[in-house]
Design a protein around this motif. Sequence first.
Motif, PDB file in Angstrom:
ATOM      1  N   ASP A 132     -46.136  17.177  -4.718  1.00 29.05           N
ATOM      2  CA  ASP A 132     -46.827  18.131  -3.841  1.00 29.05           C
ATOM      3  C   ASP A 132     -45.812  18.834  -2.940  1.00 29.05           C
ATOM      4  O   ASP A 132     -45.856  20.055  -2.751  1.00 29.05           O
ATOM      5  CB  ASP A 132     -47.858  17.414  -2.962  1.00 29.05           C
ATOM      6  CG  ASP A 132     -49.082  16.981  -3.754  1.00 29.05           C
ATOM      7  OD1 ASP A 132     -49.416  17.663  -4.730  1.00 29.05           O
ATOM      8  OD2 ASP A 132     -49.693  15.966  -3.381  1.00 29.05           O
ATOM      9  N   LYS A 133     -44.910  18.061  -2.374  1.00 28.07           N
ATOM     10  CA  LYS A 133     -43.891  18.621  -1.478  1.00 28.07           C
ATOM     11  C   LYS A 133     -42.898  19.485  -2.251  1.00 28.07           C
ATOM     12  O   LYS A 133     -42.454  20.523  -1.757  1.00 28.07           O
ATOM     13  CB  LYS A 133     -43.167  17.489  -0.747  1.00 28.07           C
ATOM     14  CG  LYS A 133     -44.084  16.695   0.185  1.00 28.07           C
ATOM     15  CD  LYS A 133     -43.353  15.530   0.829  1.00 28.07           C
ATOM     16  CE  LYS A 133     -44.276  14.746   1.747  1.00 28.07           C
ATOM     17  NZ  LYS A 133     -43.584  13.614   2.397  1.00 28.07           N
ATOM     18  N   TYR A 166     -34.406  16.551  -2.426  1.00 27.73           N
ATOM     19  CA  TYR A 166     -35.133  17.298  -3.452  1.00 27.73           C
ATOM     20  C   TYR A 166     -34.261  18.300  -4.193  1.00 27.73           C
ATOM     21  O   TYR A 166     -34.568  18.664  -5.326  1.00 27.73           O
ATOM     22  CB  TYR A 166     -36.319  18.027  -2.822  1.00 27.73           C
ATOM     23  CG  TYR A 166     -37.398  17.101  -2.317  1.00 27.73           C
ATOM     24  CD1 TYR A 166     -37.722  15.928  -3.002  1.00 27.73           C
ATOM     25  CD2 TYR A 166     -38.108  17.392  -1.162  1.00 27.73           C
ATOM     26  CE1 TYR A 166     -38.705  15.074  -2.551  1.00 27.73           C
ATOM     27  CE2 TYR A 166     -39.108  16.548  -0.704  1.00 27.73           C
ATOM     28  CZ  TYR A 166     -39.403  15.396  -1.400  1.00 27.73           C
ATOM     29  OH  TYR A 166     -40.388  14.551  -0.950  1.00 27.73           O
ATOM     30  N   VAL A 187     -45.310  20.730   5.601  1.00 27.11           N
ATOM     31  CA  VAL A 187     -44.217  19.791   5.319  1.00 27.11           C
ATOM     32  C   VAL A 187     -42.949  20.283   6.005  1.00 27.11           C
ATOM     33  O   VAL A 187     -42.660  21.477   6.002  1.00 27.11           O
ATOM     34  CB  VAL A 187     -43.966  19.651   3.797  1.00 27.11           C
ATOM     35  CG1 VAL A 187     -42.830  18.654   3.538  1.00 27.11           C
ATOM     36  CG2 VAL A 187     -45.228  19.214   3.073  1.00 27.11           C
ATOM     37  N   THR A 218     -40.031  24.077   8.741  1.00 30.87           N
ATOM     38  CA  THR A 218     -41.379  23.628   8.405  1.00 30.87           C
ATOM     39  C   THR A 218     -42.052  24.684   7.543  1.00 30.87           C
ATOM     40  O   THR A 218     -41.972  25.868   7.832  1.00 30.87           O
ATOM     41  CB  THR A 218     -42.206  23.379   9.678  1.00 30.87           C
ATOM     42  OG1 THR A 218     -41.531  22.405  10.491  1.00 30.87           O
ATOM     43  CG2 THR A 218     -43.589  22.858   9.340  1.00 30.87           C
ATOM     44  N   PHE A 273     -38.750  19.960   6.256  1.00 31.20           N
ATOM     45  CA  PHE A 273     -37.571  19.575   5.478  1.00 31.20           C
ATOM     46  C   PHE A 273     -36.318  19.719   6.338  1.00 31.20           C
ATOM     47  O   PHE A 273     -36.298  20.468   7.311  1.00 31.20           O
ATOM     48  CB  PHE A 273     -37.420  20.486   4.253  1.00 31.20           C
ATOM     49  CG  PHE A 273     -38.583  20.468   3.308  1.00 31.20           C
ATOM     50  CD1 PHE A 273     -38.680  19.511   2.311  1.00 31.20           C
ATOM     51  CD2 PHE A 273     -39.588  21.420   3.408  1.00 31.20           C
ATOM     52  CE1 PHE A 273     -39.747  19.503   1.432  1.00 31.20           C
ATOM     53  CE2 PHE A 273     -40.660  21.426   2.534  1.00 31.20           C
ATOM     54  CZ  PHE A 273     -40.743  20.468   1.541  1.00 31.20           C
ATOM     55  N   ASP A 318     -36.430  15.624   2.512  1.00 32.34           N
ATOM     56  CA  ASP A 318     -37.748  15.433   3.101  1.00 32.34           C
ATOM     57  C   ASP A 318     -37.587  14.807   4.489  1.00 32.34           C
ATOM     58  O   ASP A 318     -36.966  13.750   4.623  1.00 32.34           O
ATOM     59  CB  ASP A 318     -38.572  14.514   2.190  1.00 32.34           C
ATOM     60  CG  ASP A 318     -40.017  14.402   2.602  1.00 32.34           C
ATOM     61  OD1 ASP A 318     -40.319  14.509   3.802  1.00 32.34           O
ATOM     62  OD2 ASP A 318     -40.860  14.188   1.716  1.00 32.34           O
ATOM     63  N   GLU A 335     -39.764  13.383   6.252  1.00 32.98           N
ATOM     64  CA  GLU A 335     -40.579  12.174   6.402  1.00 32.98           C
ATOM     65  C   GLU A 335     -39.997  10.985   5.648  1.00 32.98           C
ATOM     66  O   GLU A 335     -39.822   9.903   6.205  1.00 32.98           O
ATOM     67  CB  GLU A 335     -42.003  12.443   5.929  1.00 32.98           C
ATOM     68  CG  GLU A 335     -42.928  11.240   6.044  1.00 32.98           C
ATOM     69  CD  GLU A 335     -44.287  11.497   5.423  1.00 32.98           C
ATOM     70  OE1 GLU A 335     -45.180  10.644   5.609  1.00 32.98           O
ATOM     71  OE2 GLU A 335     -44.460  12.530   4.742  1.00 32.98           O
ATOM     72  N   ARG A 391     -51.787  21.903   4.786  1.00 30.81           N
ATOM     73  CA  ARG A 391     -50.627  21.658   3.916  1.00 30.81           C
ATOM     74  C   ARG A 391     -49.362  22.069   4.665  1.00 30.81           C
ATOM     75  O   ARG A 391     -48.937  23.213   4.637  1.00 30.81           O
ATOM     76  CB  ARG A 391     -50.797  22.471   2.633  1.00 30.81           C
ATOM     77  CG  ARG A 391     -49.881  22.068   1.490  1.00 30.81           C
ATOM     78  CD  ARG A 391     -50.210  22.900   0.264  1.00 30.81           C
ATOM     79  NE  ARG A 391     -49.278  22.619  -0.828  1.00 30.81           N
ATOM     80  CZ  ARG A 391     -48.863  23.537  -1.686  1.00 30.81           C
ATOM     81  NH1 ARG A 391     -49.269  24.776  -1.574  1.00 30.81           N
ATOM     82  NH2 ARG A 391     -48.028  23.213  -2.649  1.00 30.81           N
ATOM     83  N   LEU A 407     -44.406  22.848  -2.799  1.00 28.89           N
ATOM     84  CA  LEU A 407     -44.370  23.670  -1.592  1.00 28.89           C
ATOM     85  C   LEU A 407     -42.969  24.234  -1.374  1.00 28.89           C
ATOM     86  O   LEU A 407     -42.806  25.400  -1.011  1.00 28.89           O
ATOM     87  CB  LEU A 407     -44.797  22.830  -0.386  1.00 28.89           C
ATOM     88  CG  LEU A 407     -45.213  23.580   0.879  1.00 28.89           C
ATOM     89  CD1 LEU A 407     -46.379  24.509   0.597  1.00 28.89           C
ATOM     90  CD2 LEU A 407     -45.585  22.600   1.976  1.00 28.89           C
ATOM     91  N   TYR A 467     -49.470  13.673   0.995  1.00 33.28           N
ATOM     92  CA  TYR A 467     -48.850  14.484  -0.038  1.00 33.28           C
ATOM     93  C   TYR A 467     -47.867  13.662  -0.854  1.00 33.28           C
ATOM     94  O   TYR A 467     -47.048  12.932  -0.310  1.00 33.28           O
ATOM     95  CB  TYR A 467     -48.137  15.679   0.586  1.00 33.28           C
ATOM     96  CG  TYR A 467     -49.079  16.605   1.316  1.00 33.28           C
ATOM     97  CD1 TYR A 467     -50.067  17.298   0.625  1.00 33.28           C
ATOM     98  CD2 TYR A 467     -48.998  16.761   2.683  1.00 33.28           C
ATOM     99  CE1 TYR A 467     -50.945  18.128   1.282  1.00 33.28           C
ATOM    100  CE2 TYR A 467     -49.876  17.591   3.356  1.00 33.28           C
ATOM    101  CZ  TYR A 467     -50.855  18.277   2.642  1.00 33.28           C
ATOM    102  OH  TYR A 467     -51.730  19.087   3.296  1.00 33.28           O
TER     103      TYR A 467
END
Length: 249
Positions: A59-60, A162, A136, A125, A138, A155, A157, A134, A63, A55
């Motif tokens: 993309d994130k 953001y 992700v 999540t 945070f 994020d 990961e 999908r 979401l 992603y």
Amino acid sequence: MRAFRRLSLYLVPLLLMACSALLPLLFTTINDQRVLGQIHIRTLEDQGGGQTASYSMIDKMHLLYEKSMGSPNIVVVQNTQLSGAEMKKLGAECLAELERLSEAKVLPGLADGLSNSGYEGSSFTVYDTTKPERVVTFYAITMPVNSYRISFTMDAETHTIYELNINSDAEALAIDIGNAYLHWQTYTGLTLVTSDAEASAGELIRPRAPDSQVEPLAIHKYTDGTHSVSYSFFLANDGKQFTIILSSP
């Protein structure tokens, strides 16, 4: 003796028939017992459809925006509150990202600098029910720094921030409000999308609810070359609160 011979003529074929039926079952049972006591490893051939989804940042962001808008297709799982040990480990990453924001001139000049103490946070999540793959995670982090309170969504990961909110309990924030959208472009690495109508200032926006303390700033669109996302920039409370928030996908 003759009777025994006659009986044998009937018994022998019956025994042979029984053995022919039972022996395969016996051999199968013995083989099953042997196989069950072993570990077998087999390499599966790649079928070509099981690639791990990768992603992009946008993309994130999409979401995260859908989660904030309460989309019916989005499921949010609130993970446990991060422990002190977990926050201490994560604190270095938080501090590094805040330093990046500071270098990009997104953060105001804090009088006493940043500190890696006093962090609070949790993780959540986000799942898309229409696309189960999908997923992700945070972090929601809050950090008090003397008279400032900084909160942000990060994020889990990549540790990229953001959304951001800064509150000052003392003086107005010393921040380059007019060029905040350009500084945000520098931090995210995304490209600012402009048009003839909004070549420099962006499209003016109004607060979501009437509030005389909120100054209407601008909404700006950014792209990674494929998808785009819009961000709103707010200044509130006589310049003591600065917010960067996702506006639309």
